[in-house]
Design a protein around this motif. Structure first.
Motif, PDB file in Angstrom:
ATOM      1  N   PHE A 139      18.070  17.863  -8.217  1.00  0.00           N
ATOM      2  CA  PHE A 139      19.348  17.630  -7.267  1.00  0.00           C
ATOM      3  C   PHE A 139      18.737  17.440  -5.622  1.00  0.00           C
ATOM      4  N   LYS A 140      18.354  15.852  -4.723  1.00  0.00           N
ATOM      5  CA  LYS A 140      17.848  15.899  -4.081  1.00  0.00           C
ATOM      6  C   LYS A 140      18.476  17.153  -2.561  1.00  0.00           C
ATOM      7  N   PHE A 183      20.566  31.331  -3.815  1.00  0.00           N
ATOM      8  CA  PHE A 183      20.507  29.967  -4.282  1.00  0.00           C
ATOM      9  C   PHE A 183      19.530  29.155  -2.861  1.00  0.00           C
ATOM     10  N   THR A 184      20.074  29.370  -1.904  1.00  0.00           N
ATOM     11  CA  THR A 184      19.236  28.573  -1.024  1.00  0.00           C
ATOM     12  C   THR A 184      18.092  29.328  -0.904  1.00  0.00           C
ATOM     13  N   GLU A 232      17.131  19.578  -0.429  1.00  0.00           N
ATOM     14  CA  GLU A 232      18.273  20.030   0.946  1.00  0.00           C
ATOM     15  C   GLU A 232      19.143  20.614   1.208  1.00  0.00           C
ATOM     16  N   VAL A 233      19.677  21.966   2.327  1.00  0.00           N
ATOM     17  CA  VAL A 233      21.342  21.741   1.624  1.00  0.00           C
ATOM     18  C   VAL A 233      22.466  20.776   1.907  1.00  0.00           C
ATOM     19  N   ALA A 234      22.888  20.628   1.598  1.00  0.00           N
ATOM     20  CA  ALA A 234      23.889  19.279   2.603  1.00  0.00           C
ATOM     21  C   ALA A 234      25.055  19.734   3.310  1.00  0.00           C
ATOM     22  N   GLY A 235      25.027  21.404   3.279  1.00  0.00           N
ATOM     23  CA  GLY A 235      26.425  21.644   4.004  1.00  0.00           C
ATOM     24  C   GLY A 235      26.622  22.940   3.128  1.00  0.00           C
ATOM     25  N   LYS A 280      28.535  14.140   0.847  1.00  0.00           N
ATOM     26  CA  LYS A 280      27.885  13.615  -0.289  1.00  0.00           C
ATOM     27  C   LYS A 280      26.735  13.695  -0.954  1.00  0.00           C
ATOM     28  N   PRO A 281      26.811  15.140  -1.211  1.00  0.00           N
ATOM     29  CA  PRO A 281      25.555  15.413  -1.766  1.00  0.00           C
ATOM     30  C   PRO A 281      25.369  14.889  -3.300  1.00  0.00           C
ATOM     31  N   ASN A 282      24.181  15.266  -4.041  1.00  0.00           N
ATOM     32  CA  ASN A 282      23.979  14.879  -5.280  1.00  0.00           C
ATOM     33  C   ASN A 282      24.318  16.179  -6.328  1.00  0.00           C
TER      34      ASN A 282
END
Ligand code: PHB
Length: 398
Positions: free
Chosen positions: A161-162, A181-182, A191-194, A216-218
Motif C-alpha cells: 500500500f502506497k 507500524f509507522t 507514506e502515512v496518510a494521517g 483516501k488512503p489505500n
C-alpha cells in the motif's frame, strides 16, 4: 548391609518421605487479576477459559499432593487503581505466591511496583505494551507485544500500500502499535496518510472511520482492544463503505480476533492481519487445542489469542511449580522462567528471552477467508520466526 549403610538407607527413605509429605500438604495460592465484567468482559472470559482448559487437562501432572488455589479478582477493565488495590489485597491478605491474568496494560503497569516490593512473580497472560516487563524483575510475559506484530505489519504494508491511515486506541498498546507500524512502514518507503487516536472507553468509531475514509488512503491500519471493540470498529468500517471505496482494513490480529469473527460477518473477508496466533493454524498442537476447546465449550465456539495466552502462562506456572517440587520461591521462579520453552504451544514454538523475561515467538500473516463455510484467520505465511520484542532489541542497540 552394614549398620552405617542401613542408617544411611533409612535416613534417605525418611528424607524422601518427608519431602513427599511436605509436597502433600502444599497448597499454592495464585492470584488472578482479570477483566470479567464491563464492556471487556469477553476478554477475561477468553483468558479464563484458556487457563481453565489447561488446568483440566494437566492438573494430574502436578507433584503428588500439590494443589493450586486460584483466587480470582475482577478488575472491571483498564483501571489501574482498582488493579493495584486488588493485587495489594491478594498479596497482603490472601498471601498469594504468584499473580497472573492481567488483560490490560494500565493494570499490569500499576502492579509492577508491588511485585518488586513483595517479591511476587507476575505471569502476564495478555497485556502487550513493551515496557511492562522492564518495570519489575518479577514480571514475565506469555502473550505478545504490539511491537512484535505492528512492526512487521508496517514493513509488509509498505510493499502493498502506497498510503496508509493509522487509527489506534489512545493508550499505551495503541501508542506502541502506532509507533511500531509507522517505523516499519516509513523505513520501507510508505507514506502515512494521517493518524488518529480513539478513546479506549466506549468509543464511537463512526467519526474516526469517516476521517480515515476522507483521507483516501489505500488502507486503514487499526488497533483496538480485541473482543467487542473489534466488532464495533469493523462494523463502522463496513457501514461507512470503506471496503466498497477500495480501502483495505489491516492491523495486528486484535482486529479480527477469532472468537468475534462470527459476530463480524462477511465484511471481514479479505482483511489481512499480522499476529502470533490464529485459531485456524494447522499445527498439530493447535488442532489438539481446538478439539479440546470445542469439546469443553461447544462446537461452534472458538478460542482467541487471549485464550492461548492463558493456556501458555498456566503451562509456565506448572513448569516452575514442578521444577521446585511444589513450592514457589520468588527468585528461583524468576531464574527458572528464563529457561522456559515450549516447542508445542498452540501458536507454535515459544520461549522466554532470558535477558528481558519477554516472550519469543513466530509471527504470521493471515487473511480472513471462509473455511468450510466458517470465517477464519487463515495463516498465509510465517513472516518471522523466534521474534523477540523488537522495541527492546532496538533500544538495546542504542
Ligand atoms: C493491553 O491493554 O495491553 C491490550 C488489551 C487488549 C488487546 C491487546 C492489548 O487486544
Amino acid at each position: 548391609m552394614a549398620i552405617k549403610e542401613l542408617i544411611a538407607a533409612s535416613l534417605s527413605v525418611s528424607l524422601t518421605l518427608g519431602l513427599a509429605d511436605t509436597a502433600r500438604a502444599q497448597t499454592i495460592k495464585i492470584g488472578v487479576v482479570n477483566t470479567l465484567s464491563g464492556g471487556s468482559a469477553t476478554l477475561g472470559e477468553m483468558i479464563e477459559k484458556g487457563y481453565k482448559l489447561y488446568l483440566k487437562h494437566h492438573e494430574k501432572s502436578l507433584p503428588p499432593g500439590v494443589k493450586l488455589e486460584l483466587i480470582v479478582r475482577d478488575d472491571g477493565g483498564p483501571n489501574p487503581d482498582n488493579a493495584k488495590r486488588l493485587a495489594q489485597e491478594l498479596i497482603v491478605r490472601d498471601k498469594v505466591q504468584l499473580i497472573t491474568g492481567l488483560t490490560y496494560t494500565p493494570n499490569a503497569i500499576a502492579i509492577a511496583p508491588l511485585a518488586t516490593e513483595a517479591k511476587v512473580p507476575v505471569f502476564i497472560m495478555n497485556a502487550g505494551t513493551s515496557v511492562i516487563t522492564t518495570l519489575s524483575p518479577y514480571i514475565s510475559r506469555y502473550s505478545f507485544t504490539l511491537w512484535q506484530s505492528c512492526l512487521p505489519l508496517g514493513e509488509w504494508a509498505a510493499r502493498k500500500f502506497k498510503r496508509v491511515y493509522t487509527a489506534v486506541s489512545d493508550y499505551s498498546p495503541g501508542h506502541d502499535c502506532e509507533t511500531a507500524f509507522t517505523k516499519g512502514y516509513k523505513d520501507k518507503g510508505g507514506e502515512v496518510a494521517g493518524s488518529v487516536r480513539m478513546p479506549v472507553a466506549s468509543p464511537d468509531f463512526i467519526p474516526f472511520m469517516q476521517r480515515a475514509k476522507d483521507a483516501k488512503p489505500n488502507a486503514v491500519m487499526a488497533f483496538i482492544p480485541a473482543g467487542r471493540q473489534a466488532t464495533a470498529i469493523m462494523k463502522a468500517y463496513g457501514d461507512l463503505g470503506l471496503d466498497k471505496a477500495g480501502i483495505k482494513f489491516i492491523g495486528p490480529g486484535d482486529i479480527t480476533t477469532d472468537e468475534e469473527l462470527p459476530n463480524m460477518g462477511d465484511v471481514t473477508l479479505g482483511v489481512l492481519s499480522v499476529h502470533h496466533y490464529s485459531a485456524a493454524g494447522d499445527r498439530p498442537a493447535n488442532k489438539a487445542f481446538i478439539a479440546a476447546w470445542k469439546k469443553e465449550y461447544g462446537d461452534k465456539t472458538w478460542p482467541s489469542f487471549m485464550s492461548v495466552g492463558g493456556w501458555d502462562a498456566m503451562d509456565a506456572i506448572f513448569y516452575v511449580i514442578k521444577a521446585q517440587n511444589g513450592k514457589i520461591d520468588p527468585d528461583r521462579t524468576m531464574q527458572l522462567v528464563k529457561a522456559y520453552k515450549n516447542p508445542n504451544s498452540p501458536r507454535g514454538p515459544i520461549s522466554i528471552d532470558p535477558d528481558t523475561r519477554d516472550i519469543v515467538q513466530n509471527i504470521y500473516l493471515r487473511e480472513v477467508r471462509k473455511v468450510g463455510g466458517v470465517l477464519a484467520n487463515v495463516e498465509l505465511e510465517t513472516i518471522a520466526t523466534a521474534v523477540k520484542d523488537p522495541w527492546k532489541e532496538i533500544n538495546k542497540k542504542k
